[in-house]
Structures are given as C-alpha cells and as structure tokens.
Design a protein around this motif. Sequence first.
Motif, short mmCIF file in Angstrom:
data_model
loop_
_atom_site.label_atom_id
_atom_site.label_comp_id
_atom_site.label_asym_id
_atom_site.label_seq_id
_atom_site.Cartn_x
_atom_site.Cartn_y
_atom_site.Cartn_z
N GLY A 27 -7.94 9.99 11.35
CA GLY A 27 -6.48 10.37 12.07
C GLY A 27 -7.75 12.07 12.52
N ALA A 71 -2.93 -4.35 0.80
CA ALA A 71 -2.49 -3.38 -0.46
C ALA A 71 -1.74 -3.29 -1.18
CB ALA A 71 -2.58 -1.76 -0.10
N ALA A 74 0.73 0.59 17.24
CA ALA A 74 0.33 1.55 16.09
C ALA A 74 1.20 1.94 15.16
CB ALA A 74 -0.42 2.23 16.22
N THR A 128 -8.18 2.11 3.75
CA THR A 128 -6.62 1.46 2.34
C THR A 128 -7.74 0.27 2.37
OG1 THR A 128 -4.94 3.01 2.97
CG2 THR A 128 -4.69 0.70 1.94
N ALA A 172 -1.53 1.21 11.08
CA ALA A 172 -3.38 2.39 11.46
C ALA A 172 -3.01 3.41 10.42
CB ALA A 172 -2.16 3.09 12.67
N GLY A 173 -2.56 3.44 9.61
CA GLY A 173 -2.28 5.06 8.39
C GLY A 173 -3.64 4.81 7.30
N ALA A 174 -2.78 3.05 7.18
CA ALA A 174 -3.94 2.42 6.63
C ALA A 174 -5.56 2.12 6.47
CB ALA A 174 -3.52 0.88 5.98
N ILE A 223 -3.65 14.69 3.92
CA ILE A 223 -4.72 14.63 5.39
C ILE A 223 -3.44 14.44 6.97
CG2 ILE A 223 -4.13 12.27 5.27
CD1 ILE A 223 -7.59 11.76 5.33
N THR A 274 -7.82 6.38 6.22
CA THR A 274 -8.24 6.06 5.41
C THR A 274 -8.53 5.13 4.38
OG1 THR A 274 -5.49 5.80 3.85
CG2 THR A 274 -5.56 7.76 5.86
N GLY A 328 -6.93 9.04 1.20
CA GLY A 328 -5.55 9.52 1.48
C GLY A 328 -4.98 9.74 -0.34
N LYS A 329 -6.20 10.37 -1.41
CA LYS A 329 -5.36 10.13 -2.93
C LYS A 329 -6.03 12.01 -3.02
CE LYS A 329 -4.63 5.73 -3.19
NZ LYS A 329 -4.79 3.99 -4.34
N SER A 367 1.80 1.62 7.29
CA SER A 367 1.24 2.01 8.88
C SER A 367 0.14 0.81 8.56
CB SER A 367 2.20 2.44 9.53
OG SER A 367 0.33 3.93 9.17
N HIS A 403 -11.30 8.73 -2.83
CA HIS A 403 -9.37 8.09 -1.92
C HIS A 403 -9.16 9.17 -0.56
CE1 HIS A 403 -6.51 5.74 0.38
NE2 HIS A 403 -7.46 4.29 -0.44
N LEU A 433 0.89 -2.35 -1.69
CA LEU A 433 2.69 -2.31 -1.72
C LEU A 433 2.08 -2.04 0.67
CD1 LEU A 433 4.03 0.31 -1.73
CD2 LEU A 433 1.79 0.00 -1.00
N LEU A 437 1.81 11.16 12.61
CA LEU A 437 2.37 10.91 10.50
C LEU A 437 2.22 9.27 10.96
CD1 LEU A 437 2.96 12.40 8.23
CD2 LEU A 437 5.02 11.62 8.99
#
Length: 457
Positions: A198, A137, A115, A152, A145-147, A85, A150, A412-413, A143, A410, A139, A76
């Motif tokens: 992931g 992005a 990460a 971003t 790694a997360g961005a 996701i 996916t 992540g959405k 993170s 996207h 904002l 996470l």
Amino acid sequence: MPNVDTAIAMNKRTFIKLFAAMIASPVISPLFAWASSNKLKNWAGNLEYGTDRLYSANSLEQVRDYVKKQSKLKVLGTRHCFNNIADSTHNILSLKSMDEVVALDPEAHTVTVNAGITYGQLCPYLHTRGFALHNLASLPHISIAGACSTATHGSGEKNGNLATAVSALEIVTAAGEVVKLSRQIDGEAFRGAVVGLGALGVITKITLDVQPTFMMRQYVYENLPLSEMRDQFDAIESSAYSVSLFTDWQKQRINEVWIKSRVEEGQAFEATSEFFGAKRAIRNLHPIAELSAENCTEQMGVPGPWYERLPHFRMGFTPSAGKELQSEYFVPRRHAVEAILAVERLHDQVSPHLMISEIRAIAADNLWLSPCYEQPCVTIHFTWKQDWPAVRKLMPVIEKELAPFNARPHWGKLFTTSPAELKSIYKKIPEFVQLSKKYDPQGKFRNEFLNTNIFSS
Ligand SMILES: Cc1cc2nc3c(=O)[nH]c(=O)nc-3n(C[C@H](O)[C@H](O)[C@H](O)COP(=O)(O)OP(=O)(O)OC[C@H]3O[C@@H](n4cnc5c(N)ncnc54)[C@H](O)[C@@H]3O)c2cc1C
C-alpha cells in the motif's frame, strides 16, 4: 479460520450496511462519524482503525480527486490483516464498490478487474467462462488488491503466491496521476510495485494471468507421525498440486494433511487409505478436528471446480469476524524440516495458546518484497487464541528459534521482527523505498507500519 464472534459480526454488518449506503452516493463524501462504541475494526477485531474519516470511491476520477485533496490516507481492502498495515490516523479510502470485471482476454489469458473485487466475486465469473486462477488463499473473501499487496499465498510447491499472477497494475500516485505498470514493459519497477504494501499509491485496476478452468479433488488424512514429516518431507510436499499440514504440535504428529489434486492431471493423487502413516479421513474435517466441517470445502475426493477446493473454507460461508490472531513465517524450503522441528521443540509454550498451525510450500518468485523472493519457501503459520499478551510474548521466542533460517514474517500478520532484521532479510527494501518515493515523494500513503518497518532506516 472461522470462529464467529457475534458482537464483532454485528460491527461487520453495520459496516456493510454503511458501505452500501455510501455506494449509492454519486460523489465521495465523508462516510460517517463513527460513534465511539462502533469503531471500524479489522476482521479479527484486534485492531481498531485510527480514524473515522472513511470515504468510498466509485470511479477512477473520484479516486484521483480524493487523493489530490488529501495529505495523508490509506486504502483499506477487506480488513483481513492482523496488524496495522492498513491503518491510518488520517483518512481511509475504500474501493469496495469498484468491484467489476473490466475485461477477460481469452487470447492473452488475462483478466483485468477493478481493485475492489474479492476472489470470491471473481472466481465463479472466471469458471463459468472456462478460466481459472493458479491458486487461492485459505478463504476467498479477501480483496485481490489487498492480498497481492501483502504477498498472500496458498499452498503447492510449484505455485507462486497470489501476487505472482499479477501481470499489470494501474495505480493512482500521490499527485493523483495514473501510472500503468506491466510485467512485459516495466521490468524491475513492476516487480517492485506488485507486493507494494500500500506504499506506492491506490491500485485501481489489476490484471491477472488466467488458465483453462480445472476440477480438483480434496482428501484429508489424519495423524501423520512427525518422524514421517522429518524423513519424507519432500515426498509429502510433491504428492499433489496443493498440500497443507495442520498441527497443534502435540503428540509428535501432524494432525491433518490436506491434499488437493487436479482431476485431469496425468498424475492425479492416488487416494490410498494410508499416506505416510496417516489414515484417510472418513468424513469431512475442519482443520481443528473437533470443530464442525460445515464451512469447509468439500473433501472425500468429491470432484469440484478449483475455486471450491483450493480454499479450505467455502465461498458461501461468510465469516463475519474471527476470534483469533495469526502470525506466519516463511523459511527457505531447504531449511523446512529443521525449522519445523525447531518450532516443535517449543510445543510446551506454543500449544496452550494455539488453535492450529498450518505448514505450506510456495514456489520462488521475483517480486521484491515477496517473502519468496528468489527462494522457494515453506511457511509455518500460527492461528492463535485471541490472547494478545500471550501471543506478544511468544512471537519473539519463535522468531529467535527461526532466526538462523532467516525467517521472513508475513506482511499482513503479527510479528515482532525488528526493522533492522527486516532490512537484512528483505534485501530489496532500499530499492523499494526509492521506488515508493518516486510515486509518493511526501509519504502521503505512509502510516505507522510503513514508517517503522520500511522507511525507518
Ligand atoms: C481468516 C483469514 C485467513 C487468511 N488466510 C490467508 C492465507 O491463506 N494465506 C495468506 O497468505 N494470508 C492469509 N490471510 C491474511 C490476509 O489474507 C492478507 O494479509 C491480505 O492482505 C488481506 O487482504 P485485505 O484486502 O483484507 O487487506 P487489508 O488489511 O484491507 O489491506 C492490506 C494492505 O493492502 C493495501 N491495499 C488494499 N487495497 C489496496 C489498493 N486498492 N491499493 C493499494 N493498496 C491497497 C492496504 O493499504 C494494506 O496495506 C488470512 C487472513 C484471515 C483473516
């Protein structure tokens, strides 16, 4: 988009407190059996994660040990995805405390980070040492790694998504082995791994391209007629380093145009009082003009460092949670105007449930699961009011209108695009499945999202 919900904000504070306690612990241990009233949720609060088995790792060795012992887990990041996701019904691993900068290499123009770090943590570090990232992005609290996992993105027709800055990855595979992949050495495997959803393993280190730091100015214009968007789209998009169009799809207009330009650029944006029929704002604005702009990055042409202008929202502002939902579709740049007009025709259905839409341009790249794989794109984004039944009904309507343009959702959405459609529009899914199986043969890192959308066919 900020819209703080106090109850959820309290959950976030509890989460931070618990993680802080956990970070102090020298070994990985079960975090906390979450009380049923205090389940861990995503940022928007629309998803309650499916397990209370949370672990935090403080080192590569701890990650390896933990991964070896678990049969199923997800990593996470900063919980900013709107769908499942990042969810797991088994175990969740956090790298939040692994947030150090490992090395800044001024010669190679790269920075390597652990990460768990966020853009908000990294950007001031880079700027004070004379470096910058190419884009951010809306904002900075997410993170890295997360961005990157996916795809971003920010805005700017010459700017690739944030994952295009990745030049190397260190990943712990399902067997607990450490794999290093780099743009220079690993070619296709690297291009498959960067936007990895992931699925390949735990990213423990990321190396990013950096460039000399730069200053930016931001101007906002109000009320751009839709007819100008239709006739002058290319001129509007090419007018600055980063351009965002915000619309509520009402009154045949783009409510706000956000123009971000590099100060030292030869062709810095010339801030005329009119921009394709839109009027320059005389005060800082929120993308939803009725809301206070106090959390927004400085506008009105005031110069500032890149990381305080590229995002729409300020680093210092901590959005605890957002009472909103988001979905977003990438259409090939050549179909941008047609696709935008197709959504506009739905305005009677869309507007009542919408907070705001944003339209951005992104350069093509060569990352397998990037929505901009081998095509420059324009994204049509929807920040919805948090009314899931209404949004769930609307998404297929929008997806149907955008289907002729092979719109890619996207990762992540929220979306309802079927797995078969995903496979037809993300051509590299079969290769990605093979690559994932190399690092995770038994599906240790797979969850419902991946099983449904990627591994189902
Ligand atoms: C207010 C808001 C604004 C946003 N603005 C934008 C925007 O401007 N542009 C845009 O494109 N998106 C935007 N998003 C979407 C969001 O930023 C992305 O979807 C991103 O993935 C969030 O990162 P995260 O770390 O919070 O992800 P999480 O939800 O925590 O995780 C996302 C995925 O990354 C994986 N992952 C995370 N860390 C690791 C790791 N170390 N190793 C392996 N896998 C990992 C997870 O397992 C999961 O699959 C926004 C979201 C919000 C809530």
